[in-house]
Write an enzyme that holds these catalytic residues in place. Structure first.
Site, mmCIF file in Angstrom:
data_model
loop_
_atom_site.group_PDB
_atom_site.id
_atom_site.type_symbol
_atom_site.label_atom_id
_atom_site.label_comp_id
_atom_site.label_asym_id
_atom_site.label_seq_id
_atom_site.Cartn_x
_atom_site.Cartn_y
_atom_site.Cartn_z
ATOM 1 N N ASP A 162 -10.111 3.406 10.805
ATOM 2 C CA ASP A 162 -9.489 2.203 11.368
ATOM 3 C C ASP A 162 -9.865 1.945 12.823
ATOM 4 O O ASP A 162 -8.996 1.700 13.667
ATOM 5 C CB ASP A 162 -7.965 2.255 11.184
ATOM 6 C CG ASP A 162 -7.555 2.089 9.730
ATOM 7 O OD1 ASP A 162 -7.731 0.982 9.202
ATOM 8 O OD2 ASP A 162 -7.100 3.072 9.118
ATOM 9 N N LYS B 44 -7.068 2.412 -2.733
ATOM 10 C CA LYS B 44 -7.724 3.311 -1.783
ATOM 11 C C LYS B 44 -8.403 4.433 -2.565
ATOM 12 O O LYS B 44 -7.935 4.829 -3.628
ATOM 13 C CB LYS B 44 -6.664 3.863 -0.838
ATOM 14 C CG LYS B 44 -7.188 4.684 0.314
ATOM 15 C CD LYS B 44 -6.095 4.849 1.376
ATOM 16 C CE LYS B 44 -6.569 5.718 2.515
ATOM 17 N NZ LYS B 44 -5.664 5.665 3.670
ATOM 18 N N ASP C 177 -9.552 -3.326 1.366
ATOM 19 C CA ASP C 177 -9.605 -2.787 2.724
ATOM 20 C C ASP C 177 -10.992 -2.188 2.935
ATOM 21 O O ASP C 177 -11.444 -1.354 2.139
ATOM 22 C CB ASP C 177 -8.495 -1.735 2.902
ATOM 23 C CG ASP C 177 -8.427 -1.184 4.325
ATOM 24 O OD1 ASP C 177 -9.477 -0.757 4.851
ATOM 25 O OD2 ASP C 177 -7.325 -1.153 4.902
ATOM 26 N N TRP D 163 0.872 -1.168 0.000
ATOM 27 C CA TRP D 163 0.000 0.000 0.000
ATOM 28 C C TRP D 163 0.917 1.228 0.000
ATOM 29 O O TRP D 163 1.883 1.285 0.762
ATOM 30 C CB TRP D 163 -0.918 0.051 1.231
ATOM 31 C CG TRP D 163 -1.620 1.369 1.272
ATOM 32 C CD1 TRP D 163 -2.672 1.756 0.487
ATOM 33 C CD2 TRP D 163 -1.264 2.518 2.057
ATOM 34 N NE1 TRP D 163 -2.991 3.066 0.743
ATOM 35 C CE2 TRP D 163 -2.144 3.561 1.696
ATOM 36 C CE3 TRP D 163 -0.286 2.765 3.014
ATOM 37 C CZ2 TRP D 163 -2.081 4.830 2.276
ATOM 38 C CZ3 TRP D 163 -0.218 4.036 3.587
ATOM 39 C CH2 TRP D 163 -1.116 5.047 3.224
ATOM 40 N N GLU E 117 -2.924 -2.925 -2.752
ATOM 41 C CA GLU E 117 -4.073 -2.431 -1.975
ATOM 42 C C GLU E 117 -4.522 -1.043 -2.434
ATOM 43 O O GLU E 117 -3.851 -0.043 -2.199
ATOM 44 C CB GLU E 117 -3.688 -2.391 -0.489
ATOM 45 C CG GLU E 117 -4.816 -1.924 0.417
ATOM 46 C CD GLU E 117 -4.402 -1.871 1.891
ATOM 47 O OE1 GLU E 117 -3.236 -2.181 2.221
ATOM 48 O OE2 GLU E 117 -5.261 -1.494 2.710
ATOM 49 N N HIS F 245 -11.539 1.636 2.643
ATOM 50 C CA HIS F 245 -10.953 2.362 1.514
ATOM 51 C C HIS F 245 -11.919 2.780 0.426
ATOM 52 O O HIS F 245 -11.501 3.098 -0.687
ATOM 53 C CB HIS F 245 -9.824 1.524 0.899
ATOM 54 C CG HIS F 245 -8.580 1.548 1.724
ATOM 55 N ND1 HIS F 245 -7.364 1.127 1.272
ATOM 56 C CD2 HIS F 245 -8.371 1.976 2.996
ATOM 57 C CE1 HIS F 245 -6.443 1.272 2.215
ATOM 58 N NE2 HIS F 245 -7.045 1.776 3.277
ATOM 59 N N HIS G 42 -8.290 -6.513 4.122
ATOM 60 C CA HIS G 42 -7.953 -5.773 5.326
ATOM 61 C C HIS G 42 -9.288 -5.437 5.976
ATOM 62 O O HIS G 42 -9.932 -4.462 5.593
ATOM 63 C CB HIS G 42 -7.184 -4.486 5.003
ATOM 64 C CG HIS G 42 -5.713 -4.688 4.924
ATOM 65 N ND1 HIS G 42 -4.821 -3.661 4.770
ATOM 66 C CD2 HIS G 42 -4.975 -5.826 5.019
ATOM 67 C CE1 HIS G 42 -3.588 -4.158 4.750
ATOM 68 N NE2 HIS G 42 -3.653 -5.459 4.889
ATOM 69 N N ASP H 34 -11.868 6.605 6.736
ATOM 70 C CA ASP H 34 -11.021 5.420 6.930
ATOM 71 C C ASP H 34 -10.326 5.504 8.291
ATOM 72 O O ASP H 34 -9.115 5.593 8.386
ATOM 73 C CB ASP H 34 -9.993 5.372 5.785
ATOM 74 C CG ASP H 34 -9.097 4.151 5.854
ATOM 75 O OD1 ASP H 34 -9.543 3.129 6.404
ATOM 76 O OD2 ASP H 34 -7.952 4.223 5.370
ATOM 77 N N ASP I 71 -6.983 -4.787 9.772
ATOM 78 C CA ASP I 71 -6.227 -3.540 9.672
ATOM 79 C C ASP I 71 -6.966 -2.443 10.431
ATOM 80 O O ASP I 71 -7.900 -1.847 9.910
ATOM 81 C CB ASP I 71 -6.041 -3.150 8.196
ATOM 82 C CG ASP I 71 -5.237 -1.858 8.053
ATOM 83 O OD1 ASP I 71 -4.706 -1.361 9.055
ATOM 84 O OD2 ASP I 71 -5.152 -1.346 6.911
HETATM 85 C C1 RNT Z 1 -3.700 2.525 4.739
HETATM 86 C C2 RNT Z 1 -3.790 1.068 4.436
HETATM 87 C C3 RNT Z 1 -2.647 0.234 4.937
HETATM 88 C C4 RNT Z 1 -2.228 0.578 6.350
HETATM 89 C C5 RNT Z 1 -1.244 -0.401 6.953
HETATM 90 C C6 RNT Z 1 -0.606 0.108 8.196
HETATM 91 O O1 RNT Z 1 -4.819 3.219 4.401
HETATM 92 O O2 RNT Z 1 -4.985 0.567 4.896
HETATM 93 O O3 RNT Z 1 -2.968 -1.095 4.798
HETATM 94 O O4 RNT Z 1 -3.298 0.705 7.216
HETATM 95 O O5 RNT Z 1 -0.325 -0.770 6.005
HETATM 96 ZN ZN ZN Z 2 -5.224 -1.566 4.784
#
Ligand code: RNT
Ligand code: ZN
Length: 425
Positions: free
Chosen positions: A302, A234, A265, A191, A232, A268, A292, A300, A332
């Protein structure tokens, strides 16, 4: 102190639940066996707020933001490993650990990201081996002076691009060695933060450069038995609101064309756009994907994964679609406002619960009703299935897997907090 359930009560409750499910054609024993075989790749970075071990004063950057200052964060690889072992002892099943390149252990001299080797990860490998778990890996394109202007693999400067390409190559080599040493293939995920805060004049150039950089990173063939690559996408990030080079379309096309995995993810995409519905589409064209699993609150963000409809949707697609062997489930998220060991346990147990719920659904019956065009009965059964005695099956599973039942695991976390985490000031 939370009172623990008695084993006899658990078994009685399970026997009743088993009969209820069996009446709907669901075999709870088989579901539990299947669940025990699904590994979840648990991310190292919840344990220390994505700090890593390279340097103390480097800003995280890349639009990644960790909020909170709950005491007890792991400061060394040893602390991170011991915290994770505590978490693992409270999560049923056999799982994996997902490392980032910035968790390299430097012994004496600092090794730059374009020069990393398995040497800096040998303690991680030995540790994983001793626990009998697999490792996954991530290239780290943030928290670094060469990522400071928000571009890495797509950077206009050739020298900076070269640095990051070399990093990518090193990480794939490390991934392969991890996989070889552990006898379990390692997923190495890419990513990058590359994007622009405001409207770009040129959207094409950075994407052309990213394509070339990725091709350079992937040019060396590596046995998929040892290392498997993933990219990955986004939609936007903090500081890349107007343009992200590695968008969904960019990486989906790339993954299909170049035969690498795609990492979906959950945080994302657009705020109301889930990843569950993407799984059966992309798996028509890709042999395998990675996830993720995260929880974005308005963005986003997390947050720790909770048992939401979205999480259940993801698990249903994996299980109901028959994709268990083709989806590498990873987590994630990073929350620094609560106990970090608990954050690992809560999120991973929720992922496992969602999988169990999906495994226990009367899916055969639901599919039959759908095929008959009886959508009324499908809806009715789906809704009634939501209140089947799932909790009794989950509790029994935890008991059988030798981890605390119900909320009893919090006793362990509190004890660990008092005896270990609280002393880390
Ligand atoms: C960031 C991505 C990525 C990170 C990690 C720490 O938006 O989701 O995967 O969260 O690599
Ligand atoms: Zn991620």
């Amino acid at each position: 102190m939370i009172a623990m359930a008695k084993p006899k009560d658990l078994e009685r409750a399970y026997a009743i639940a088993r009969d209820r499910y069996s009446g709907l054609g669901v075999d709870t024993e088989r579901a539990l066996e299947q669940l025990a075989d699904i590994p979840i790749s648990i991310h190292c970075w919840q344990g220390d707020d994505v700090s890593g071990f390279e340097s103390a004063d480097q800003e995280l950057g890349g639009g990644l933001a960790v909020t909170g200052n709950y005491p007890g964060k792991a400061r060394t690889p040893q602390e991170l490993r011991s915290d994770f072992e505590k978490a693992l002892s409270l999560i049923p099943g056999k799982h994996r650990f997902n490392l980032h390149a910035c968790y390299a252990e430097m012994t004496g001299r600092k090794v730059e990201r374009d020069a990393l080797t398995i040497e800096q990860f040998k303690n991680w490998v030995a540790w994983a081996k001793s626990l009998g778990i697999g490792l996954d890996f991530n290239q780290t394109y943030f928290a670094h002076p060469k990522a400071a202007d928000g571009m890495t693999l797509a950077h206009p400067d050739k020298g900076i691009r070269k640095f990051w390409i070399e990093h990518g190559i090193r990480c794939r080599e490390i991934g392969a060695q991890i996989g070889k040493a552990l006898g379990k293939s390692c997923l190495t995920n890419i990513w990058i933060p590359d994007g622009m805060k405001d409207t770009p004049a040129d959207r094409k150039g950075p994407r052309q450069r990213l394509l070339q950089s990725l091709d350079a990173i992937f040019s060396k063939k590596i046995d998929r038995k040892y290392n498997v690559d993933s990219v990955e996408p986004k939609l936007f990030g903090i500081g890349s609101e107007s343009y992200v080079v590695g968008s969904h379309e960019f990486y989906l096309s790339y993954a299909v064309r170049r035969k690498v995995l795609l990492t979906l993810d959950a945080g994302h995409y657009h705020p109301t756009e889930g990843i569950a519905d993407k799984i059966s589409s992309v798996l028509l064209y890709l042999p395998e994907i990675a996830l993720h699993v995260s929880r974005g609150v308005r963005w986003d963000s997390d947050h720790v994964v909770t048992l939401t409809d979205e999480l259940q949707g993801i698990a249903q697609e994996i299980v109901w679609g028959g994709y268990v062997g083709r989806v590498r489930i990873g987590l994630d998220y990073f929350d620094a406002s609560i106990n970090r060991v608990a954050a690992w346990v809560i999120g991973t147990r929720n992922m496992a619960k969602a999988l169990l719920l999906a495994l226990l659904a009367p899916i055969k019956k639901l599919k039959e009703l759908e095929a008959e065009g009886d959508f009324t009965s499908r809806l009715a059964l789906m809704e009634d299935a939501k209140v089947l005695p799932f909790g009794a099956v989950w509790d029994y599973y935890c008991e059988r897997m030798n981890v605390p039942v119900g909320n009893g695991w919090m006793n362990e976390v509190k004890k660990y907090e008092r005896e270990v985490l609280a002393k880390r000031q």
